[in-house]
Structure formats: structure tokens, C-alpha cells
Design a protein around this motif. Sequence first.
Motif, PDB file in Angstrom:
ATOM      1  N   ALA A 146       0.826  -1.211   0.000  1.00 36.88           N
ATOM      2  CA  ALA A 146       0.000   0.000   0.000  1.00 36.88           C
ATOM      3  C   ALA A 146       0.856   1.256   0.000  1.00 36.88           C
ATOM      4  O   ALA A 146       0.565   2.225  -0.709  1.00 36.88           O
ATOM      5  N   TRP A 155      -2.654   5.732  -5.719  1.00 36.61           N
ATOM      6  CA  TRP A 155      -3.822   5.924  -4.863  1.00 36.61           C
ATOM      7  C   TRP A 155      -3.383   6.678  -3.627  1.00 36.61           C
ATOM      8  O   TRP A 155      -2.180   6.888  -3.404  1.00 36.61           O
ATOM      9  N   GLU A 157      -4.756   7.596   0.749  1.00 34.45           N
ATOM     10  CA  GLU A 157      -5.501   7.010   1.858  1.00 34.45           C
ATOM     11  C   GLU A 157      -6.997   7.323   1.775  1.00 34.45           C
ATOM     12  O   GLU A 157      -7.830   6.530   2.208  1.00 34.45           O
ATOM     13  N   MET A 160      -8.510   4.816  -0.571  1.00 33.53           N
ATOM     14  CA  MET A 160      -8.607   3.535   0.122  1.00 33.53           C
ATOM     15  C   MET A 160      -9.809   3.514   1.068  1.00 33.53           C
ATOM     16  O   MET A 160     -10.579   2.553   1.095  1.00 33.53           O
ATOM     17  N   LEU A 198      -2.150   1.304   6.635  1.00 32.98           N
ATOM     18  CA  LEU A 198      -3.413   0.578   6.718  1.00 32.98           C
ATOM     19  C   LEU A 198      -4.094   0.832   8.067  1.00 32.98           C
ATOM     20  O   LEU A 198      -3.466   0.716   9.124  1.00 32.98           O
ATOM     21  N   ASP A 202      -9.198  -0.861   6.254  1.00 33.89           N
ATOM     22  CA  ASP A 202      -8.487  -1.215   5.023  1.00 33.89           C
ATOM     23  C   ASP A 202      -8.238  -2.710   4.905  1.00 33.89           C
ATOM     24  O   ASP A 202      -7.788  -3.178   3.849  1.00 33.89           O
ATOM     25  N   THR A 276      -8.055  -2.689   0.875  1.00 33.54           N
ATOM     26  CA  THR A 276      -8.713  -1.678   0.043  1.00 33.54           C
ATOM     27  C   THR A 276      -7.888  -1.313  -1.184  1.00 33.54           C
ATOM     28  O   THR A 276      -8.424  -1.176  -2.285  1.00 33.54           O
ATOM     29  N   HIS A 277      -6.580  -1.167  -1.009  1.00 35.66           N
ATOM     30  CA  HIS A 277      -5.759  -0.765  -2.158  1.00 35.66           C
ATOM     31  C   HIS A 277      -5.708  -1.860  -3.216  1.00 35.66           C
ATOM     32  O   HIS A 277      -5.517  -1.575  -4.402  1.00 35.66           O
TER      33      HIS A 277
END
Length: 351
Positions: A146, A155, A157, A160, A198, A202, A276-277
Motif C-alpha cells: 500500500a 492511490w 488514503e 482507500m 493501513l 483497510d 482496500t488498495h
Amino acid sequence: MRDIAVVGFAQTPCVRETDGTTNGVEMLVPIFHEVLGGLGLTKSDIGFWCSGSSDYLAGRAFSFVSAVDAIGAFPPIMESHVEMDAAWALYEAWVKLLCGDVDTALVYGFGKSSAGQLRRVMAMQLDPYVVTPLWPDSLGLAGIQARMGIEAGLWDERQMASVAARSRAAAVSNPLAQLSGSVEVSDLLATPYVVDPLRRHDCAPITDGAATIVLAAGDRARELCERPAWITGFEHRVDSPSFGARDLLGCASAVAAGKAAGAGGVEVAELHAPFTHQEIMLRQALGLGDDVVVNPSGGVLAGNPMFAAGLARIGEAARRVHDGSASKVLGHATSGPLLQQNLVCVMEGRE
């Protein structure tokens, strides 16, 4: 090639912990009854059984043999097993049906993640010579991935957290989800880190659960299901297990599997993204645009039964064909650390 379809799907509620044993019998018996009863079948109507589970998750060798108790000793069955997510057991069953040996197959996967320290257990799938002795846990490795994506500008946060918020909102309509509800992205970003970058939202939750799918070929599928989810593409690919030998942000195996399975033009995609990522990565790798509905069930961020979650993604996607809400769908599963192995199953409805 024979026409083969998903005609039935059932799964247990996703829960943090069950009182049952690690062999999965207590979880499997109810969903076997549900899926077979819904199709008007008995155990003797199934030509082939195939399962996915993990001895190192259960904590003993050949743990899957005990799970066969859920099927019963009689009548005798033709059975097989894969030591990974049951989505790969589904692939084996699909090949079995393609060969013409049988007309029906039942696939199941189960995992009791609560039985041990999951973050430590997952280190056992790493390179036993140069990585496992360092005991890097699954969250730590995902945190590195991440952070690499954030530093590369792929990406941030907030993006995410947006994935997590959408997942929990979608799961409100899923009575089997472990986590659901309306949450604000700003509130999620105010929570502490678990492993920087994270936060808890996440990461997929620790989950006990099981899932099962019934496959059928040709006319048998049409007899069993009003609107079968016909498998039009089914592929899996694998990247190097060595972290230094592959692009941790490129997900080459997912790109290759998606292209080979014919992922273009799908309306709904259920992605097996434990972080999430990784959903962001998989969207790009599979070429899923903003018009594609992703994880309407909430995905594994709403409940992640190990070794059944990938199979459940295919089942959840097939449901959209069964109920007529979509004509072309995609189910995705991953296995190994950091999206090392990826499987894509594309299904379509026919009028």
C-alpha cells in the motif's frame, strides 16, 4: 466444449468466530442441505465433489478428509481437494465436466480463521528459506504494498477509505455480511493505523465461514436452473513467489487471467481484494471501468472466510445472472501473498 453453468450457490453467515471444529463439518452440513434442496437434488445426484481448504489453517495434516464427514459415508463419492481457495477447486470441477465424465459437480470451501493467530499463520505460505524465518505477517506485507502505491501516486488514503465505505454500504443488503453500515470517509480516516498506512477498515476482517457451488452441464443445467450462469471464460495465472522478482504493483497474473477469460464488457464484478488498495489494483488490472458495479455484496472487506471467499465471489456474481439483474458478470479469486495468484471466471446469461 460442453456448456457448463453455475446453477446453485449457498454460503454461511460470515462471523468473527464459530464454536465448531476446524474440519468445517458444522458449517458445511447446513449449506449442503440448502443448495441441494434448492435444486431438488440429493447427494447421489452429484457426480463429482471437490473442496478447497488448508491444513496449515486447520492446524493438522489432511484436515480436509474430516470435512468429508459432512457428505456422509454412503453412497460412495468421487472426490478431490485443492490446498487453496475453493475457487481453484471449482476450476478442477469445471475441467472434470468438460471431459464429459460427469454432468454435475458440487464444490465447497471452508475455513476457521479464528482458531489461531491468522497474521502469523499466513506467514507459513511464504518462501520457507528466506522469508518465513523472518515471520513477516500478512498485514505488514500489505502495508508495504500500500505504501509503495501511495508513493507511486497510484492511490491515496482517502481513495482507500472510500473503497471501505462503499463496501460496507453495499453489504447492508447482504444478510450474511460480517461488517456493514453507513460510514463517512472522514470518520474512517480519523481512526488509528493498524500497520501504516493501513487502518482497520483497510483490512478484511478475520472470519469463519464456508461456501458451496453446484455446476451442471448442458441440458442438465437448464433442468436445474431457470437462468443458469454459463461459464464463458475461466482462467488462472500465477506470479513469482519471490517478492523481489515481480512487480508488486503491476499484478501481471491478474492482467493475463482477465484477458484470457474475456473480462471485457462485464456489468458486475466480485473481486477478492482483502485490502482496500488491492481492489484499486484489480480494477485496473482487469480493465473495469466506472460503469462496472464492483462488489455489490460488500466483498471480502465485509467478510473474509479463508479458502471460501474466492469461491463466494464467483457465487455472488452468478447470483446476478440467476436473478436477471446482469447478463455478463465476473468472479475473481486470489491466493498467495500480495495477489500472487489470480483466477477469473466470466459468466453470462442466455435468453
